[in-house]
Design a protein around this motif. Sequence first.
Motif, PDB file in Angstrom:
ATOM      1  N   TRP A 167       0.710  -1.375  -0.361  1.00 50.16           N
ATOM      2  CA  TRP A 167       0.081  -0.078  -0.163  1.00 50.16           C
ATOM      3  C   TRP A 167       0.850   1.145   0.306  1.00 50.16           C
ATOM      4  CZ3 TRP A 167      -3.594  -2.466   4.254  1.00 50.16           C
ATOM      5  CH2 TRP A 167      -4.324  -3.132   3.903  1.00 50.16           C
ATOM      6  N   GLY A 168       1.668   1.060   0.828  1.00 50.72           N
ATOM      7  CA  GLY A 168       3.081   2.842   0.706  1.00 50.72           C
ATOM      8  C   GLY A 168       3.497   2.207  -0.350  1.00 50.72           C
ATOM      9  N   VAL A 169       3.762   1.165  -1.203  1.00 51.39           N
ATOM     10  CA  VAL A 169       4.348   1.917  -2.634  1.00 51.39           C
ATOM     11  C   VAL A 169       3.053   2.361  -3.599  1.00 51.39           C
ATOM     12  CG1 VAL A 169       5.699   0.875  -4.877  1.00 51.39           C
ATOM     13  CG2 VAL A 169       6.172   0.136  -2.152  1.00 51.39           C
ATOM     14  N   ILE A 170       2.211   2.103  -3.624  1.00 49.88           N
ATOM     15  CA  ILE A 170       1.093   2.387  -3.973  1.00 49.88           C
ATOM     16  C   ILE A 170       0.759   3.460  -4.203  1.00 49.88           C
ATOM     17  CG2 ILE A 170      -1.939   1.752  -5.016  1.00 49.88           C
ATOM     18  CD1 ILE A 170      -0.766  -1.347  -4.454  1.00 49.88           C
ATOM     19  N   PHE A 171       0.432   3.790  -3.042  1.00 50.74           N
ATOM     20  CA  PHE A 171      -0.383   4.988  -2.143  1.00 50.74           C
ATOM     21  C   PHE A 171       0.257   6.453  -2.574  1.00 50.74           C
ATOM     22  CE2 PHE A 171      -0.704   8.781   0.261  1.00 50.74           C
ATOM     23  CZ  PHE A 171      -2.601   8.984   0.815  1.00 50.74           C
TER      24      PHE A 171
END
Length: 258
Positions: A167-171
Amino acid sequence: MTFSEFVGCTCIAYGPLLAMFVFTIMQDPIRIIILIAAAFFWLVSLLLSSIIWFILPLKNTLIFGVILSVLFQEFFRYLIYRLLRKAEAGLKKVTVPDTNIEITNNKHVLAYVAGLGFGTMSGAFALVNVLADISGPATMGLKGSSSLFTVISAILTCCFVLLHTFWGVIFFNAVDTKNYIHIGWVLGSHVLVSSVTLFNAKMLYFSSVIPTVLVMVCSGYMAFRICGGTLNRCKSGLVCGRGAEERRGSSSPTTSVT
């Protein structure tokens, strides 16, 4: 038996986390600082959501607490994003010797480290109390519940650690590119997987594990593609790694005994 269960659940829950920390974080002090900062932001989000949950007259509604916690976590993910983007110019001036990957060469590294920080603290809060209970003297099936409880808790903890990383990478990438679909995916999938864990109270463990694993796989694939990953690159990396090992083996000195 309790000790074996304790060790097994600990390895299931925190094994991938420890491996990622050792191989990608531990040798770089800048990454360690970012990891700790992100973990602190997650803690603050939990504190604020807990205070609001305690004040509002909906304490007996678990789904309200779950959604409130998710919203605060994603808000603080955005705050850590803003902080790291503002500090990125300063980080470019910092040289970290003896590292395989410079932290400023790839903007996705910052997102990965921040996501892992969120996942680290989330995983610690999710399972530490359970591990303390199963350490002895005999707690297979806490309070008469299914013996699958501890294993399922460990699997879900591992999934959430990886999910926060993905989620960190996507966000981060979604905010950079103003991709609101990916932002919606992060928020929606976070609410979904957090909500399905409520099935565990009714011992419907597979109803929570299966959706969580599916979301984790989808999020992992999205993060992989965002970072520029392709199947051909994976094959090339494996071939290069195998070739390097063969070259090291062939170049190793041989000794003879006469």
